[in-house]
Structure formats: structure tokens, C-alpha cells
Design a protein around this motif. Structure first.
Motif, short mmCIF file in Angstrom:
data_model
loop_
_atom_site.label_atom_id
_atom_site.label_comp_id
_atom_site.label_asym_id
_atom_site.label_seq_id
_atom_site.Cartn_x
_atom_site.Cartn_y
_atom_site.Cartn_z
N THR A 131 1.32 9.16 -6.11
CA THR A 131 1.65 10.55 -5.83
C THR A 131 2.54 11.11 -6.92
O THR A 131 2.33 12.21 -7.40
N LYS A 132 3.54 10.33 -7.35
CA LYS A 132 4.42 10.78 -8.43
C LYS A 132 3.63 10.95 -9.71
O LYS A 132 3.80 11.91 -10.44
N LYS A 133 2.73 10.01 -9.98
CA LYS A 133 1.92 10.07 -11.19
C LYS A 133 1.06 11.33 -11.18
O LYS A 133 0.95 12.03 -12.19
N ASP A 134 0.48 11.64 -10.03
CA ASP A 134 -0.34 12.85 -9.91
C ASP A 134 0.51 14.09 -10.17
O ASP A 134 0.04 15.03 -10.82
N VAL B 41 0.84 -1.21 0.00
CA VAL B 41 0.00 0.00 0.00
C VAL B 41 0.87 1.25 0.00
O VAL B 41 0.62 2.20 -0.75
N LEU B 42 1.89 1.26 0.83
CA LEU B 42 2.79 2.43 0.89
C LEU B 42 3.50 2.65 -0.44
O LEU B 42 3.64 3.78 -0.89
N ARG B 43 3.94 1.56 -1.07
CA ARG B 43 4.60 1.71 -2.38
C ARG B 43 3.64 2.24 -3.42
O ARG B 43 4.00 3.10 -4.22
N SER B 44 2.43 1.74 -3.45
CA SER B 44 1.47 2.21 -4.45
C SER B 44 1.09 3.66 -4.19
O SER B 44 0.85 4.41 -5.12
N PHE B 45 1.06 4.06 -2.94
CA PHE B 45 0.77 5.46 -2.61
C PHE B 45 1.86 6.36 -3.16
O PHE B 45 1.59 7.38 -3.76
#
Length: 79
Positions: free
Chosen positions: A34-37, A26-30
Motif C-alpha cells: 500500500t505504501k509502495k502504491d 500477509v498483513l505486513r506485506s499488504f
């Protein structure tokens, strides 16, 4: 360390080892989302800048001629 980070560490310390893989995922996907955003936001800002230039060139502007002259000036003639 901020109070919020301390609370996050406390919560993580209370998670069972068997569930830790899910927490890490979950932390990695977050972090990735965030970078994608940020990339999307930067792209939209760039698009807005480009859109500000819409209609600023004269009707007689010849893109191909300008490109050819700029390339020749930068790289010289290939003939």
C-alpha cells in the motif's frame, strides 16, 4: 470500531495460533505494498506536474548560465 474492523478481528480471533505467522506476514506485506502504491501515485502526479512545464522556456534559455548565476547568488563565488 467499524463493523468491518470488528469482522476482521473476529476472523483473526478464529485463526489457529499455528497459522498466525502467515496471517501476520500477509498483513505486513499488504501494508508495504500500500505504501509502495502511494509512492508510485505521488511520483506519477509529480511527473504530470513537470510535464505541464514542457516547452514553457524560451528557445534562448541557457541552463548552464542560469545554474551558474543561481549558485553564485546563493553560495557566492568560489574564485
Amino acid at each position: 470500531m467499524t463493523a468491518l474492523k470488528k469482522e476482521a478481528v473476529r476472523i483473526i480471533n478464529n485463526i489457529e495460533d499455528s497459522e498466525m505467522a502467515e496471517v501476520v506476514a500477509v498483513l505486513r506485506s499488504f501494508k508495504v505494498s500500500t505504501k509502495k502504491d502511494n509512492y508510485i501515485e505521488e511520483g506519477l502526479e509529480g511527473l504530470a506536474i513537470l510535464e505541464d512545464f514542457t516547452g514553457t522556456l524560451p528557445e534562448s534559455f541557457n541552463y548552464e548560465k542560469e545554474l551558474e548565476e543561481a549558485l553564485e547568488e546563493k553560495y557566492g563565488s568560489f574564485n
